[in-house]
Enzyme design. Structure first.
Site, PDB file in Angstrom:
ATOM      1  N   ASP A   9      61.224   6.773  32.383  1.00 42.89           N
ATOM      2  CA  ASP A   9      62.569   6.651  32.968  1.00 42.89           C
ATOM      3  C   ASP A   9      62.655   5.339  33.747  1.00 42.89           C
ATOM      4  O   ASP A   9      62.873   5.311  34.963  1.00 42.89           O
ATOM      5  CB  ASP A   9      62.889   7.848  33.890  1.00 42.89           C
ATOM      6  CG  ASP A   9      61.944   7.962  35.084  1.00 42.89           C
ATOM      7  OD1 ASP A   9      62.371   8.500  36.125  1.00 42.89           O
ATOM      8  OD2 ASP A   9      60.792   7.492  35.008  1.00 42.89           O
ATOM      9  N   ASP A  13      58.349   1.218  38.472  1.00 46.82           N
ATOM     10  CA  ASP A  13      56.929   1.404  38.150  1.00 46.82           C
ATOM     11  C   ASP A  13      56.714   1.753  36.686  1.00 46.82           C
ATOM     12  O   ASP A  13      55.645   1.459  36.130  1.00 46.82           O
ATOM     13  CB  ASP A  13      56.260   2.404  39.084  1.00 46.82           C
ATOM     14  CG  ASP A  13      56.958   3.741  39.131  1.00 46.82           C
ATOM     15  OD1 ASP A  13      58.166   3.802  38.906  1.00 46.82           O
ATOM     16  OD2 ASP A  13      56.270   4.747  39.405  1.00 46.82           O
ATOM     17  N   ASP A  14      57.741   2.326  36.043  1.00 46.33           N
ATOM     18  CA  ASP A  14      57.674   2.504  34.585  1.00 46.33           C
ATOM     19  C   ASP A  14      57.588   1.127  33.915  1.00 46.33           C
ATOM     20  O   ASP A  14      56.824   0.919  32.975  1.00 46.33           O
ATOM     21  CB  ASP A  14      58.905   3.226  34.052  1.00 46.33           C
ATOM     22  CG  ASP A  14      59.171   4.551  34.727  1.00 46.33           C
ATOM     23  OD1 ASP A  14      59.628   4.550  35.888  1.00 46.33           O
ATOM     24  OD2 ASP A  14      58.897   5.602  34.102  1.00 46.33           O
ATOM     25  N   ASN A  38      64.954   8.261  37.246  1.00 46.73           N
ATOM     26  CA  ASN A  38      65.234   7.336  38.353  1.00 46.73           C
ATOM     27  C   ASN A  38      66.710   6.928  38.366  1.00 46.73           C
ATOM     28  O   ASN A  38      67.334   6.854  39.404  1.00 46.73           O
ATOM     29  CB  ASN A  38      64.372   6.081  38.211  1.00 46.73           C
ATOM     30  CG  ASN A  38      62.913   6.350  38.464  1.00 46.73           C
ATOM     31  OD1 ASN A  38      62.578   7.037  39.428  1.00 46.73           O
ATOM     32  ND2 ASN A  38      62.042   5.854  37.603  1.00 46.73           N
ATOM     33  N   THR A 123      55.907   9.376  32.068  1.00 43.44           N
ATOM     34  CA  THR A 123      56.000   8.820  33.423  1.00 43.44           C
ATOM     35  C   THR A 123      57.371   9.096  34.052  1.00 43.44           C
ATOM     36  O   THR A 123      57.797   8.403  34.974  1.00 43.44           O
ATOM     37  CB  THR A 123      55.749   7.295  33.418  1.00 43.44           C
ATOM     38  OG1 THR A 123      56.781   6.661  32.638  1.00 43.44           O
ATOM     39  CG2 THR A 123      54.382   6.961  32.843  1.00 43.44           C
ATOM     40  N   ASN A 157      56.958  13.742  47.425  1.00 45.93           N
ATOM     41  CA  ASN A 157      57.765  12.578  47.847  1.00 45.93           C
ATOM     42  C   ASN A 157      59.265  12.844  47.678  1.00 45.93           C
ATOM     43  O   ASN A 157      60.096  12.200  48.282  1.00 45.93           O
ATOM     44  CB  ASN A 157      57.361  11.300  47.109  1.00 45.93           C
ATOM     45  CG  ASN A 157      57.531  11.417  45.591  1.00 45.93           C
ATOM     46  OD1 ASN A 157      57.896  12.479  45.065  1.00 45.93           O
ATOM     47  ND2 ASN A 157      57.265  10.328  44.888  1.00 45.93           N
ATOM     48  N   PHE A 164      58.644  13.685  42.566  1.00 46.06           N
ATOM     49  CA  PHE A 164      59.958  13.466  41.950  1.00 46.06           C
ATOM     50  C   PHE A 164      60.009  13.920  40.486  1.00 46.06           C
ATOM     51  O   PHE A 164      60.946  14.624  40.094  1.00 46.06           O
ATOM     52  CB  PHE A 164      60.337  11.979  42.044  1.00 46.06           C
ATOM     53  CG  PHE A 164      61.634  11.653  41.357  1.00 46.06           C
ATOM     54  CD1 PHE A 164      61.643  11.229  40.034  1.00 46.06           C
ATOM     55  CD2 PHE A 164      62.850  11.801  42.021  1.00 46.06           C
ATOM     56  CE1 PHE A 164      62.841  10.940  39.390  1.00 46.06           C
ATOM     57  CE2 PHE A 164      64.054  11.521  41.376  1.00 46.06           C
ATOM     58  CZ  PHE A 164      64.054  11.091  40.058  1.00 46.06           C
ATOM     59  N   ASN A 165      59.068  13.493  39.658  1.00 46.93           N
ATOM     60  CA  ASN A 165      59.161  13.779  38.221  1.00 46.93           C
ATOM     61  C   ASN A 165      59.186  15.285  37.945  1.00 46.93           C
ATOM     62  O   ASN A 165      59.861  15.751  37.034  1.00 46.93           O
ATOM     63  CB  ASN A 165      57.997  13.136  37.453  1.00 46.93           C
ATOM     64  CG  ASN A 165      58.158  11.637  37.338  1.00 46.93           C
ATOM     65  OD1 ASN A 165      59.264  11.106  37.418  1.00 46.93           O
ATOM     66  ND2 ASN A 165      57.041  10.938  37.193  1.00 46.93           N
ATOM     67  N   HIS A 233      53.084   3.971  40.847  1.00 48.58           N
ATOM     68  CA  HIS A 233      52.642   5.282  40.348  1.00 48.58           C
ATOM     69  C   HIS A 233      52.389   5.293  38.843  1.00 48.58           C
ATOM     70  O   HIS A 233      51.315   5.677  38.392  1.00 48.58           O
ATOM     71  CB  HIS A 233      53.704   6.335  40.668  1.00 48.58           C
ATOM     72  CG  HIS A 233      54.085   6.410  42.109  1.00 48.58           C
ATOM     73  ND1 HIS A 233      53.357   7.112  43.059  1.00 48.58           N
ATOM     74  CD2 HIS A 233      55.113   5.850  42.780  1.00 48.58           C
ATOM     75  CE1 HIS A 233      53.938   7.002  44.231  1.00 48.58           C
ATOM     76  NE2 HIS A 233      55.006   6.239  44.102  1.00 48.58           N
ATOM     77  N   ASP A 234      53.380   4.876  38.063  1.00 44.11           N
ATOM     78  CA  ASP A 234      53.315   5.071  36.608  1.00 44.11           C
ATOM     79  C   ASP A 234      52.225   4.245  35.950  1.00 44.11           C
ATOM     80  O   ASP A 234      51.658   4.646  34.928  1.00 44.11           O
ATOM     81  CB  ASP A 234      54.668   4.745  35.979  1.00 44.11           C
ATOM     82  CG  ASP A 234      55.738   5.733  36.412  1.00 44.11           C
ATOM     83  OD1 ASP A 234      56.930   5.373  36.380  1.00 44.11           O
ATOM     84  OD2 ASP A 234      55.375   6.866  36.795  1.00 44.11           O
TER      85      ASP A 234
END
Ligand code: RIB
Ligand code: CA
Length: 307
Positions: A9, A13-14, A38, A123, A157, A164-165, A233-234
């Protein structure tokens, strides 16, 4: 050579995770599928198309997927990723369109055509993955490995309990974790240590055209932590595929809370299960120094290629 299909998404970070793929000659990108997360699906898909061209990813198919969660109202992260989804990064508009088919079909067809060969990486919210599992349960056998950035066995978070995911589509995540495969879960517990500190950002600056993505994106990534710098993160999910030895992973049973008033989306992680065999490998540590050496080497290689 490791074949990967990335469901994402983008998202800052993706984007940095896709740049890691593009800078890693040992990875063969079989496809990119997009999901709302996102930002909305139109934006995540437009960003994936722009990244495909900017990162010189060739003719990799890009297919759009789910515009929302299975049941829940939309959850977005515009405050963190900006309205565009790529923060202050301003990429050229993509020329080539997305593939006509749906992301779920691309996932199922790609895995079926190369059983055991492809690592599926997610991700973003797991809506596309859940729909793929529902449409064709054999994807859990066809996937060579399944790696996600998502979840947490400590703090959330999106809420104190949820990452989130997972929080964006808890029902999808529950379907995915209960599908019968082993989910390699890179959660906030390790990804929050992958910080773009000032020294790291300074090593991104001299990378030519690539730095016009990396630096503004990372600089505007609104998840600055108390330790300084946003966490990418991703990129941890892709780093795991490249070198699992960067991480310590522990077998566990992970169940996703879907009913909790305050805990919806929590990945309830049992490292000492008594009632069922583990359905996940949960990352508990990351060698941050080796992570950045690998990531920045890949970005440096890619930077030379793009200039
Ligand atoms: O919690 C971090 C995750 O949520 C990352 O995938 C980020 O892109 C957002 O989607
Ligand atoms: Ca993401």
């Amino acid at each position: 050579m490791t074949k990967v299909l990335i469901d994402c998404d983008p998202g800052i970070d993706d984007a940095l995770a896709l740049a890691l793929v593009a800078g890693s000659p040992s990875l063969d990108l079989a496809g990119i599928t997009t999901v709302a997360g996102n930002v909305d699906l139109a934006r995540t898909t437009a960003n994936a198309l722009a990244l495909r061209e900017f990162l010189d990813l060739g003719d990799v198919p890009v297919a759009a997927g789910s515009a929302g969660a299975l049941l829940r109202e939309d959850v977005r992260a515009v405050r963190t990723h900006g309205v565009s989804g790529l923060g202050d990064a301003d990429l050229p508009s993509p020329v080539r369109p997305a593939s006509p088919g749906h992301a779920v079909d691309l996932i199922v067809d790609t895995l079926r055509d190369a059983p055991g060969e492809i690592t599926l990486v997610a991700t973003g919210p797991l809506t596309n993955i859940a729909l793929a599992v529902r449409r064709e349960p054999r994807v859990v056998e066809w996937a060579g490995d399944f790696v996600i950035m998502g979840g947490t066995y400590t703090r959330g978070n999106h809420t104190p309990a949820a990452e989130f995911n997972i929080a964006a589509d808890p029902e999808a995540a529950s379907i995915v974790f209960d599908a019968g495969w082993t989910v390699t879960m890179l959660g906030l517990d390790v990804t929050l240590t992958a910080l773009v500190t000032t020294p790291v950002l300074d090593r991104m600056r001299p990378l030519g055209r690539l730095s016009t993505l990396l630096v503004p994106a990372a600089s505007s990534y609104g998840m600055v932590t108390a330790e300084g710098g946003p966490a990418i993160h991703d990129a941890c999910a892709v780093a795991y595929v490249l070198d699992p030895s960067l991480f310590t992973c522990v077998p566990a049973v992970v169940r996703v809370e879907t009913a909790g008033r305050y805990t919806s989306g929590m990945t309830v992680t049992d490292f000492a299960p008594r009632d069922r065999r583990p359905n996940a490998l949960v990352a508990t540590s990351l060698d941050v120094s080796r992570f950045w050496d690998m990531v920045l080497d890949a970005y440096s290689r890619l930077g030379e290629r793009l200039d």
